[in-house]
Design a protein around this motif. Structure first.
Motif, short mmCIF file in Angstrom:
data_model
loop_
_atom_site.label_atom_id
_atom_site.label_comp_id
_atom_site.label_asym_id
_atom_site.label_seq_id
_atom_site.Cartn_x
_atom_site.Cartn_y
_atom_site.Cartn_z
N ALA A 232 0.67 -1.31 -0.01
CA ALA A 232 -0.02 0.15 0.28
C ALA A 232 0.75 1.14 -0.27
CB ALA A 232 -0.90 -0.15 1.38
N GLU A 233 2.06 1.70 0.77
CA GLU A 233 2.76 1.96 0.91
C GLU A 233 3.25 2.84 -0.04
OE1 GLU A 233 5.33 1.60 4.01
OE2 GLU A 233 4.20 2.89 5.30
N GLU A 234 4.10 1.69 -1.65
CA GLU A 234 4.04 1.83 -2.77
C GLU A 234 4.21 2.35 -3.44
OE1 GLU A 234 7.17 -1.85 -3.89
OE2 GLU A 234 6.94 -2.43 -1.94
N ILE A 235 2.64 1.85 -4.15
CA ILE A 235 1.75 1.96 -4.53
C ILE A 235 0.52 3.73 -4.37
CG2 ILE A 235 2.31 -0.44 -6.34
CD1 ILE A 235 -0.14 -1.57 -5.05
N LEU A 236 0.09 3.16 -3.68
CA LEU A 236 -1.03 3.99 -3.25
C LEU A 236 -1.29 5.34 -4.56
CD1 LEU A 236 -3.52 4.45 -1.91
CD2 LEU A 236 -2.37 5.18 -0.04
N THR A 237 -0.23 6.23 -4.20
CA THR A 237 -0.59 7.27 -4.71
C THR A 237 -0.16 6.97 -6.16
OG1 THR A 237 1.28 8.28 -2.82
CG2 THR A 237 2.02 9.94 -5.00
N LEU A 238 0.03 6.55 -6.77
CA LEU A 238 0.06 5.83 -8.00
C LEU A 238 -1.21 6.05 -8.78
CD1 LEU A 238 0.29 5.45 -11.40
CD2 LEU A 238 1.40 3.44 -10.53
N VAL A 239 -2.14 4.82 -7.27
CA VAL A 239 -3.36 4.09 -7.80
C VAL A 239 -4.52 5.37 -7.36
CG1 VAL A 239 -5.19 3.01 -6.66
CG2 VAL A 239 -3.00 1.68 -7.32
N SER A 240 -4.31 6.55 -6.43
CA SER A 240 -5.07 7.94 -6.18
C SER A 240 -5.47 8.46 -7.36
CB SER A 240 -4.18 8.49 -5.09
OG SER A 240 -5.38 9.27 -4.60
N THR A 241 -3.44 8.63 -7.97
CA THR A 241 -3.62 9.39 -9.32
C THR A 241 -4.56 9.44 -10.14
OG1 THR A 241 -1.62 10.65 -8.11
CG2 THR A 241 -1.88 10.64 -10.67
N VAL A 242 -4.50 8.01 -10.62
CA VAL A 242 -5.31 7.15 -12.08
C VAL A 242 -6.76 7.28 -11.63
CG1 VAL A 242 -5.49 5.20 -12.98
CG2 VAL A 242 -3.15 5.47 -12.44
N SER A 243 -6.69 7.32 -10.42
CA SER A 243 -8.50 6.85 -10.13
C SER A 243 -8.93 8.38 -10.51
CB SER A 243 -8.64 6.65 -8.75
OG SER A 243 -10.04 6.99 -8.05
N GLN A 244 -7.96 9.41 -10.26
CA GLN A 244 -8.53 11.05 -9.39
C GLN A 244 -8.33 11.53 -11.42
OE1 GLN A 244 -9.47 13.05 -8.16
NE2 GLN A 244 -9.21 11.39 -5.84
N LYS A 245 -7.62 11.19 -12.18
CA LYS A 245 -7.66 11.00 -13.80
C LYS A 245 -9.28 10.71 -14.17
CE LYS A 245 -3.03 11.60 -14.37
NZ LYS A 245 -1.68 11.44 -15.05
N GLU A 246 -9.70 9.06 -13.97
CA GLU A 246 -11.50 9.22 -13.90
C GLU A 246 -12.64 9.89 -13.98
OE1 GLU A 246 -10.88 6.72 -16.63
OE2 GLU A 246 -9.24 5.44 -16.22
N LYS A 247 -13.49 10.12 -15.13
CA LYS A 247 -14.81 10.26 -14.76
C LYS A 247 -15.07 10.14 -13.33
CE LYS A 247 -15.00 11.58 -20.09
NZ LYS A 247 -16.19 11.08 -21.12
N HIS A 248 -15.71 10.94 -13.14
CA HIS A 248 -16.95 10.57 -12.01
C HIS A 248 -18.10 9.68 -11.79
CE1 HIS A 248 -14.54 13.25 -8.62
NE2 HIS A 248 -14.82 14.35 -9.56
N PHE A 249 -17.89 8.81 -11.34
CA PHE A 249 -19.22 7.95 -11.68
C PHE A 249 -19.82 6.92 -12.96
CE2 PHE A 249 -21.28 11.55 -9.92
CZ PHE A 249 -21.28 11.37 -8.56
N SER A 250 -17.69 7.00 -13.46
CA SER A 250 -17.88 6.30 -14.88
C SER A 250 -17.67 4.54 -14.10
CB SER A 250 -16.99 6.69 -15.27
OG SER A 250 -15.58 6.45 -14.83
N LYS A 276 -11.63 8.22 6.51
CA LYS A 276 -12.07 9.53 6.84
C LYS A 276 -11.86 9.84 5.21
CE LYS A 276 -11.15 11.45 10.85
NZ LYS A 276 -10.37 11.88 11.86
N GLY A 277 -13.07 9.73 4.51
CA GLY A 277 -13.04 10.65 2.98
C GLY A 277 -13.22 8.91 2.08
N SER A 278 -12.90 9.47 0.89
CA SER A 278 -11.90 9.16 -0.59
C SER A 278 -10.56 9.07 -1.11
CB SER A 278 -13.69 8.43 -1.57
OG SER A 278 -13.87 9.52 -1.57
N CYS A 279 -10.87 8.22 -1.90
CA CYS A 279 -9.70 8.64 -2.99
C CYS A 279 -9.68 9.60 -3.46
CB CYS A 279 -9.09 7.70 -3.92
SG CYS A 279 -8.75 5.99 -2.81
#
Length: 279
Positions: A232-250, A276-279
């Protein structure tokens, strides 16, 4: 090259290889004759007696194939991108073969497997030792795909009948169909879910030794618990960045958000904080 394109790696290679394979099959088995005359099937029917037994099959798939197909049709694809997709696919297949060595040492000829472009299939006997080895393999392979290739896997492990010949590396039967359909219809997120029959038969939700290997999601699905605090420490930042680039509700955003939240939970368990919160 975008992560979305990388995730769908192997599709171009798959389409090309499928054509070549079909051509080879026709040449070697007389498939054209079979299609014209069913009697010709006798020429390629198995000579050894087929076995029907209970078995367990895992079907694993790289997410994003449909998105890649759409991008190829609409925008075209550059030669360097094709080469990168090919290299990623071949790399994952090589890691698949390497990762199988540990489970091969335990199960030997009882293990059947195949890699088809960006999909992977493994078949093992219906036993506690075999399902344990299979879950451990799947968890390890999921880690490798994310760490080395930034590729999330989705899949399913199911129990059912397997039809085959012990002298051939075949995977046919209801276990394969159940795993394939579950991956396509039920897994939804980047997780490898388990057939409830496996959970009940081997008490995977009760025995202490499986608590770190199997988790239950909020929708009731049991899945392979592949991540730990270090991953999780190694790849969370990458995964979060990719998630934010996708369209909401897609659908793509939902998949990446699930993976992001799953990894965040691994960090929060370690620190004792609340989510707390989400990605």
């Amino acid at each position: 090259m975008t992560s979305k394109q990388i995730i769908g790696s192997g599709l171009t290679s798959f389409l090309q290889n499928t054509s070549a394979v079909n051509s080879d099959i026709k040449k070697s088995t007389g498939l054209n004759n079979v299609l014209v005359s069913p009697e010709a099937f006798k020429a390629i029917a198995p000579t050894a007696q087929l076995e029907v037994c209970d078995g367990i099959v895992a079907f694993l798939d790289v997410l994003g194939t449909s998105s890649l197909m759409e991008s190829i049709e609409k925008d075209g694809i550059k030669q360097e991108e094709i080469q990168q997709i090919y290299a990623t696919t071949m790399g994952m297949q090589a890691e698949f073969q390497n990762s199988l060595q540990a489970i091969l040492e335990k199960l030997g000829d009882d293990l059947k497997y195949m890699a088809i472009s960006d999909s992977f299939v493994i078949s093992v006997p219906n036993s506690k030792d075999a399902i344990t080895a299979l879950i451990q393999f799947v968890a390890n392979f999921q880690k490798i795909c994310l760490k080395s290739f930034s590729q999330p896997l989705r899949g399913a492990i199911a129990k059912g009948k397997i039809i085959g010949n012990i002298t051939e590396n075949t995977i046919i039967g209801s276990a394969f169909i159940k795993a394939y359909r579950a991956e396509d219809k039920l897994a939804i997120y980047p997780r490898v879910i388990l057939d409830i029959q496996l959970i009940e038969d081997f008490e995977l939700d009760r025995l202490f030794g499986y608590r770190d290997l199997v988790s239950r999601d909020t929708d009731g699905m049991f899945y392979v618990n592949f991540a730990d605090h270090m991953l999780a420490e190694e790849i969370l930042t990458l995964v979060s960045t990719v998630s934010q680039k996708e369209k909401h509700f897609s659908p793509e955003r939902q998949k990446w958000d699930w993976l992001c939240n799953y990894l965040r939970q691994k960090l929060l368990v370690q620190t004792g904080d609340s989510l707390k919160g989400s990605c």
